[in-house]
Scaffold this motif. Structure first.
Motif, PDB file in Angstrom:
ATOM      1  N   VAL A  76       0.858  -1.180   0.000  1.00  0.00           N
ATOM      2  CA  VAL A  76       0.000   0.000   0.000  1.00  0.00           C
ATOM      3  C   VAL A  76       0.896   1.234   0.000  1.00  0.00           C
ATOM      4  N   GLY A  77       0.533   2.192  -0.845  1.00  0.00           N
ATOM      5  CA  GLY A  77       1.300   3.421  -0.907  1.00  0.00           C
ATOM      6  C   GLY A  77       0.580   4.554  -0.189  1.00  0.00           C
ATOM      7  N   ILE A  78       1.334   5.369   0.499  1.00  0.00           N
ATOM      8  CA  ILE A  78       0.806   6.584   1.121  1.00  0.00           C
ATOM      9  C   ILE A  78       1.327   7.765   0.319  1.00  0.00           C
ATOM     10  N   THR A  79       0.423   8.601  -0.169  1.00  0.00           N
ATOM     11  CA  THR A  79       0.822   9.718  -1.014  1.00  0.00           C
ATOM     12  C   THR A  79       0.367  11.045  -0.410  1.00  0.00           C
ATOM     13  N   ALA A  80       1.014  12.095  -0.848  1.00  0.00           N
ATOM     14  CA  ALA A  80       0.529  13.441  -0.563  1.00  0.00           C
ATOM     15  C   ALA A  80      -0.646  13.726  -1.496  1.00  0.00           C
ATOM     16  N   PRO A  81      -1.464  14.723  -1.187  1.00  0.00           N
ATOM     17  CA  PRO A  81      -2.588  15.040  -2.071  1.00  0.00           C
ATOM     18  C   PRO A  81      -2.168  15.334  -3.516  1.00  0.00           C
ATOM     19  N   ASP A  82      -0.931  15.816  -3.709  1.00  0.00           N
ATOM     20  CA  ASP A  82      -0.485  16.115  -5.076  1.00  0.00           C
ATOM     21  C   ASP A  82      -0.006  14.869  -5.821  1.00  0.00           C
ATOM     22  N   GLY A  83      -0.039  13.703  -5.164  1.00  0.00           N
ATOM     23  CA  GLY A  83       0.362  12.458  -5.802  1.00  0.00           C
ATOM     24  C   GLY A  83       1.766  12.003  -5.464  1.00  0.00           C
ATOM     25  N   THR A  84       2.537  12.818  -4.785  1.00  0.00           N
ATOM     26  CA  THR A  84       3.889  12.421  -4.394  1.00  0.00           C
ATOM     27  C   THR A  84       3.830  11.225  -3.454  1.00  0.00           C
ATOM     28  N   VAL A  85       4.541  10.162  -3.791  1.00  0.00           N
ATOM     29  CA  VAL A  85       4.550   8.966  -2.936  1.00  0.00           C
ATOM     30  C   VAL A  85       5.459   9.224  -1.739  1.00  0.00           C
ATOM     31  N   LEU A  86       4.876   9.131  -0.558  1.00  0.00           N
ATOM     32  CA  LEU A  86       5.610   9.389   0.676  1.00  0.00           C
ATOM     33  C   LEU A  86       6.176   8.119   1.287  1.00  0.00           C
ATOM     34  N   HIS A  87       5.457   7.012   1.127  1.00  0.00           N
ATOM     35  CA  HIS A  87       5.889   5.765   1.768  1.00  0.00           C
ATOM     36  C   HIS A  87       5.165   4.599   1.117  1.00  0.00           C
ATOM     37  N   VAL A  88       5.848   3.499   0.967  1.00  0.00           N
ATOM     38  CA  VAL A  88       5.232   2.255   0.489  1.00  0.00           C
ATOM     39  C   VAL A  88       5.494   1.183   1.532  1.00  0.00           C
ATOM     40  N   ALA A  89       4.417   0.575   2.021  1.00  0.00           N
ATOM     41  CA  ALA A  89       4.527  -0.452   3.056  1.00  0.00           C
ATOM     42  C   ALA A  89       4.043  -1.788   2.528  1.00  0.00           C
ATOM     43  N   THR A 197      -0.758  -0.317  -9.673  1.00  0.00           N
ATOM     44  CA  THR A 197      -0.517  -1.739  -9.400  1.00  0.00           C
ATOM     45  C   THR A 197      -0.701  -2.099  -7.930  1.00  0.00           C
ATOM     46  N   ARG A 198      -1.261  -1.170  -7.154  1.00  0.00           N
ATOM     47  CA  ARG A 198      -1.496  -1.400  -5.729  1.00  0.00           C
ATOM     48  C   ARG A 198      -2.501  -0.365  -5.258  1.00  0.00           C
ATOM     49  N   THR A 199      -2.929  -0.473  -4.023  1.00  0.00           N
ATOM     50  CA  THR A 199      -3.719   0.584  -3.401  1.00  0.00           C
ATOM     51  C   THR A 199      -2.807   1.742  -3.022  1.00  0.00           C
ATOM     52  N   ASP A 200      -3.246   2.955  -3.327  1.00  0.00           N
ATOM     53  CA  ASP A 200      -2.598   4.169  -2.834  1.00  0.00           C
ATOM     54  C   ASP A 200      -3.627   4.970  -2.060  1.00  0.00           C
ATOM     55  N   LEU A 201      -3.192   5.575  -0.976  1.00  0.00           N
ATOM     56  CA  LEU A 201      -4.066   6.377  -0.130  1.00  0.00           C
ATOM     57  C   LEU A 201      -3.445   7.749   0.086  1.00  0.00           C
ATOM     58  N   ALA A 202      -4.237   8.778  -0.136  1.00  0.00           N
ATOM     59  CA  ALA A 202      -3.828  10.138   0.195  1.00  0.00           C
ATOM     60  C   ALA A 202      -4.672  10.600   1.378  1.00  0.00           C
ATOM     61  N   TYR A 203      -4.016  10.990   2.446  1.00  0.00           N
ATOM     62  CA  TYR A 203      -4.717  11.515   3.617  1.00  0.00           C
ATOM     63  C   TYR A 203      -4.624  13.037   3.585  1.00  0.00           C
ATOM     64  N   GLY A 204      -5.774  13.687   3.745  1.00  0.00           N
ATOM     65  CA  GLY A 204      -5.796  15.143   3.701  1.00  0.00           C
ATOM     66  C   GLY A 204      -6.098  15.644   2.308  1.00  0.00           C
TER      67      GLY A 204
END
Length: 378
Positions: A76-89, A197-204
């Motif tokens: 699962v990827g965590i992204t910023a609202p602009d789409g920048t990938v911050l972390h992949v777990a 190719t995975r779930t990405d989540l943007a918080y905020g």
């Protein structure tokens, strides 16, 4: 099992279908009724199935079809609202190392696979039928049920798998009801961008959460979570416009996704709700499973998994003995509530932290601890 038994399953969703297949495998006669004529064949956009759900689907004998129909991934990827990938777990493999961590698929495909398994099981299926009354005489361990088509039948057990608004739950005197948590979700199925190719989540950003999950080689479902609004203030004809207005304010793959959010009939809007029936999940010989007994926000994507686990555990207990009594049904409740409660509480807490804008919230930690519990067999 030496004594012939008959069971009525009310509701043909994930929990009811699972219970039916497993009970039929144990040689128990099962009638399944479903209120909708189409057996929910087109309901929903997509679903995220984590390993503990896949484990039950394998037990049902449908894993091969699920694997071919869905999209497996392990992160699962965590992204910023602009789409920048911050972390992949890496996702935890809650179903064991021999199953994927996660499979996304179109919800109607899962329903079709499960309903095909019910048909193949030899259960008696009646669509477009509801139960109108359940009679449990004090001197009889059975349940006499009357139906909307004018028929009636007597059963040794009734399994209420009729969902969040369960009429059966109310009919047997259980007063617990779903309660809104303060959030709502927009969902839609759209074509999958090649890079997803995975779930990405943007918080905020403009909403609390914006996420998507691949559901096949060419499909994806996307969702945006906001504060709940009065449903009357959101006309169904504006659903696509409302969701697109939120989605197009995110970056990354979202502009491509948003461009396909055009048909309001394909967009679903629901509130997040929380419920956990306190005390026994049965009255006499009527027992609750799945959403009829518990529900939680989809922040951990565990709703269907917990529902199918309920059906699996109950079916195991019923198949193992001729004595279907209060002690057995209470044992089912105690075994399940110990597993369900932490998931319900964690799912609600994640949303509460966002509503409260809690800067100290440990969302990854809570998710990790909760998912680790689900590695154990239910």
């Amino acid at each position: 099992m030496s004594t012939p038994r008959t069971v009525l399953v009310i509701g043909g969703g994930a929990a009811g279908n699972t219970a039916t297949v497993l009970l039929r495998r144990a040689g128990i006669d099962v009638d399944l009724i479903e209120a909708k004529d189409d057996w929910n064949a087109t309901a929903g956009s997509g679903i995220t199935l984590q390993g503990n759900a896949l484990r039950v689907l394998r037990e049902l004998g449908v894993w091969d079809r699920v694997e071919k129909s869905g999209y497996a991934f392990g992160a699962v990827g965590i992204t910023a609202p602009d789409g920048t990938v911050l972390h992949v777990a890496e996702d935890q493999r809650t179903g064991g190392d021999d199953l994927p961590a996660t499979v996304g698929m179109q919800r109607p495909r899962l329903q079709r696979i499960l309903s095909d398994a019910v048909r193949a099981s030899g259960a008696n299926i009646r669509l477009g039928v509801r139960a109108t009354s359940l009679d449990q005489p004090a001197d009889d361990a059975g349940v006499t049920v009357r139906f909307t088509d004018g028929t009636e039948g007597r059963y040794d057990l009734v399994i209420a798998a009729d969902g969040l608004g369960s009429a059966t739950r109310a009919a047997i005197g259980i007063t617990d009801r779903p309660e809104p948590t303060g959030m709502a979700i927009w969902r839609v199925a759209v074509p999958r961008p090649a890079g997803v190719t995975r779930t990405d989540l943007a918080y905020g950003g403009p909403a609390y959460i914006a996420g998507y999950c691949p559901t096949g080689e060419d499909t994806l479902y996307a969702y945006v979570v906001e504060a709940n609004r009065d449903r009357a203030s959101v006309p169904a004809g504006s659903y696509a416009d409302e969701m697109r207005a939120l989605a197009q304010r995110y970056g990354g793959h979202w502009p491509e996704i948003a461009a396909h959010i055009t048909d309001p009939a394909k967009v679903n809007y629901t509130w997040f709700e929380r419920m956990l029936v306190e005390g026994s999940w049965h009255r006499g010989r009527v027992v609750l499973v799945g959403d009829a007994a518990h529900c939680c926000p989809p922040t951990l994507a565990q709703g269907a998994a917990l529902s199918m686990e309920d059906a699996w555990v109950l079916s195991q207990l019923l198949a193992a003995t001729d004595t279907w009594d209060d002690a057995l049904l209470q044992a089912y409740h105690e075994r399940r509530v110990a597993r369900v409660r932490p998931v319900v509480d964690a799912s609600v807490q994640i949303g509460r932290w966002q509503l409260d804008a809690d800067r100290d919230a440990d969302v990854p930690g809570l998710m990790g601890r909760t998912m680790a519990l689900l590695k154990e067999l239910p």
